[in-house]
Design a protein around this motif. Structure first.
Motif, mmCIF file in Angstrom:
data_model
loop_
_atom_site.group_PDB
_atom_site.id
_atom_site.type_symbol
_atom_site.label_atom_id
_atom_site.label_comp_id
_atom_site.label_asym_id
_atom_site.label_seq_id
_atom_site.Cartn_x
_atom_site.Cartn_y
_atom_site.Cartn_z
ATOM 1 N N ALA A 1 -8.070 0.449 -12.267
ATOM 2 C CA ALA A 1 -8.170 1.689 -13.039
ATOM 3 C C ALA A 1 -8.719 2.839 -12.204
ATOM 4 O O ALA A 1 -9.777 2.721 -11.585
ATOM 5 C CB ALA A 1 -9.036 1.472 -14.266
ATOM 6 N N GLY A 2 -7.964 3.936 -12.154
ATOM 7 C CA GLY A 2 -8.382 5.133 -11.444
ATOM 8 C C GLY A 2 -8.082 5.123 -9.950
ATOM 9 O O GLY A 2 -8.424 6.073 -9.249
ATOM 10 N N TYR A 3 -7.435 4.065 -9.455
ATOM 11 C CA TYR A 3 -7.142 3.933 -8.025
ATOM 12 C C TYR A 3 -5.709 3.453 -7.831
ATOM 13 O O TYR A 3 -5.069 2.960 -8.749
ATOM 14 C CB TYR A 3 -8.122 2.950 -7.361
ATOM 15 N N LYS A 4 -5.219 3.609 -6.603
ATOM 16 C CA LYS A 4 -3.875 3.134 -6.261
ATOM 17 C C LYS A 4 -3.898 1.709 -5.717
ATOM 18 O O LYS A 4 -2.870 1.063 -5.630
ATOM 19 C CB LYS A 4 -3.226 4.086 -5.255
ATOM 20 N N THR B 1 -12.512 2.760 0.497
ATOM 21 C CA THR B 1 -12.477 2.873 -0.963
ATOM 22 C C THR B 1 -11.751 1.720 -1.640
ATOM 23 O O THR B 1 -12.237 1.169 -2.627
ATOM 24 C CB THR B 1 -11.817 4.212 -1.368
ATOM 25 N N GLY B 2 -10.585 1.347 -1.138
ATOM 26 C CA GLY B 2 -9.812 0.274 -1.772
ATOM 27 C C GLY B 2 -10.566 -1.036 -1.815
ATOM 28 O O GLY B 2 -10.515 -1.768 -2.805
ATOM 29 N N TRP B 3 -11.268 -1.361 -0.734
ATOM 30 C CA TRP B 3 -12.084 -2.580 -0.686
ATOM 31 C C TRP B 3 -13.285 -2.429 -1.619
ATOM 32 O O TRP B 3 -13.584 -3.311 -2.420
ATOM 33 C CB TRP B 3 -12.534 -2.830 0.751
ATOM 34 N N ASP B 4 -13.997 -1.297 -1.487
ATOM 35 C CA ASP B 4 -15.216 -1.049 -2.250
ATOM 36 C C ASP B 4 -14.974 -1.201 -3.742
ATOM 37 O O ASP B 4 -15.749 -1.851 -4.449
ATOM 38 C CB ASP B 4 -15.729 0.353 -1.929
ATOM 39 N N GLN B 5 -13.899 -0.618 -4.240
ATOM 40 C CA GLN B 5 -13.596 -0.669 -5.668
ATOM 41 C C GLN B 5 -12.838 -1.945 -6.045
ATOM 42 O O GLN B 5 -13.001 -2.473 -7.145
ATOM 43 C CB GLN B 5 -12.795 0.573 -6.080
ATOM 44 N N GLY B 6 -12.012 -2.435 -5.126
ATOM 45 C CA GLY B 6 -11.180 -3.611 -5.406
ATOM 46 C C GLY B 6 -11.942 -4.908 -5.505
ATOM 47 O O GLY B 6 -11.442 -5.887 -6.060
ATOM 48 N N ILE C 1 -4.029 -2.213 -0.373
ATOM 49 C CA ILE C 1 -4.722 -0.927 -0.288
ATOM 50 C C ILE C 1 -3.825 0.102 0.408
ATOM 51 O O ILE C 1 -3.524 -0.036 1.592
ATOM 52 C CB ILE C 1 -6.045 -1.079 0.495
ATOM 53 N N PRO C 2 -3.406 1.146 -0.321
ATOM 54 C CA PRO C 2 -2.610 2.194 0.321
ATOM 55 C C PRO C 2 -3.468 2.992 1.300
ATOM 56 O O PRO C 2 -4.698 2.995 1.204
ATOM 57 C CB PRO C 2 -2.148 3.065 -0.854
ATOM 58 N N ALA C 3 -2.804 3.669 2.225
ATOM 59 C CA ALA C 3 -3.501 4.396 3.291
ATOM 60 C C ALA C 3 -4.585 5.336 2.767
ATOM 61 O O ALA C 3 -5.681 5.396 3.326
ATOM 62 C CB ALA C 3 -2.502 5.179 4.141
ATOM 63 N N GLU C 4 -4.306 6.051 1.694
ATOM 64 C CA GLU C 4 -5.277 7.039 1.211
ATOM 65 C C GLU C 4 -6.567 6.398 0.691
ATOM 66 O O GLU C 4 -7.571 7.089 0.539
ATOM 67 C CB GLU C 4 -4.668 7.985 0.168
ATOM 68 N N SER D 1 -4.451 8.950 7.082
ATOM 69 C CA SER D 1 -3.413 9.422 8.004
ATOM 70 C C SER D 1 -3.803 9.200 9.466
ATOM 71 O O SER D 1 -2.958 9.236 10.340
ATOM 72 C CB SER D 1 -3.105 10.896 7.754
ATOM 73 N N ALA D 2 -5.069 8.937 9.730
ATOM 74 C CA ALA D 2 -5.512 8.675 11.108
ATOM 75 C C ALA D 2 -5.324 7.218 11.498
ATOM 76 O O ALA D 2 -5.207 6.885 12.679
ATOM 77 C CB ALA D 2 -6.975 9.061 11.268
#
Length: 147
Positions: A35-38, A96-101, A115-118, A123-124
């Motif tokens: 929820a709230g994330y990709k 973020t993806g790990w932290d929330q996932g 986890i998508p790039a963003e 982009s780096a």
């Protein structure tokens, strides 16, 4: 006991709850929205229905990371010379993806995160680990300890 019934292409798995003996069903193979994330996740092996990962908890996990686009493993705590990874959950100390996932994981649970790039290295990318700019990350995580 395990149940093997196909429901819309997924396998429901039945696990007895340790404390009550009641049956717990979850869909193995079903990616779930965060929820709230990709970032999405899939429970590969359920936990013990005990202590869960919550914001501020100190967590220790085994982790293996793969770049989805190339299939290349960039890190694993189970490789020779590596140790389980410890961090504080939900406070921004990891991507973020790990932290929330990982929030809501239980001790003993194995979960796959996509986890998508963003919500990863953006982009780096992370060239030192072979993560290209815009790379999607796939982590398989096993929750070992929550304090």
């Amino acid at each position: 006991a395990q149940v093997a019934i196909v429901v819309q292409g997924f396998w429901p798995v039945c696990q007895p709850l340790p404390s009550t003996g009641q049956q717990l069903y979850f869909l193995a193979g079903a990616m779930q929205a965060l929820a709230g994330y990709k970032t999405t996740y899939e429970i590969l092996i359920p936990g013990t229905r005990g202590t869960t990962v919550n914001k501020g908890c100190n967590v220790t996990m085994h982790a293996t990371g793969v770049v989805k686009e190339t299939g290349k493993k960039f890190w694993s705590t189970e490789d020779p010379g590596q140790q389980p990874f410890a961090y504080q959950a939900g406070v921004g100390g990891v991507i973020t993806g790990w932290d929330q996932g990982c929030l809501g994981m239980e001790i003993g649970e194995t979960r796959k995160l996509l986890i998508p790039a963003e919500e990863g290295y953006g982009s780096a990318g992370f060239p030192a680990w072979g993560i290209p700019p815009g790379g999607t990350l796939e982590f398989t995580l096993e929750c070992l300890q929550v304090k």
